[in-house]
Design a protein around this motif. Sequence first.
Motif: not given
Length: 127
Positions: A98-125
């Motif tokens: 759902h997250w990949k389809l509906k919120h693709p531009d945002l990092p995934y926020i898991g169940r425990n509140g930790s975020s992870s970036l979609p594969s292939g993206e870096s955290s640097s702006s």
Amino acid sequence: DTQRLLKIAEGSKSHDWEQISFLLGHRHSPQQCAEWFYFLVSVLDRKLEAEIQKRLSILNGSQRKRIRRKASNIERSFKCAMTNCNKAYGSEGALKHHWKLKHPDLPYIGRNGSSSLPSGESSSSPP
């Protein structure tokens, strides 16, 4: 042309490829019509045979049919963390989908509140 060829050839008792070519508007020679028809029949025969074998193996019990849960029976404990998004899912995999389809531009926020970036993206702006 493929569906028309099958329909015309199916309806004729003897395959008069000159007549079938004429009915298809002479876009294909009688020889091409015959070759294409027999090729299609062989492909359809293989597909039909594979489907028959699949269904027989299910009936014999050698392959069990997957039993899916009904939507009403799924406990939806994986809730989307986005504001104003009220979606909830029965598995984290479904939530990630759902997250990949509906919120693709945002990092995934898991169940425990930790975020992870979609594969292939870096955290640097970007520069």
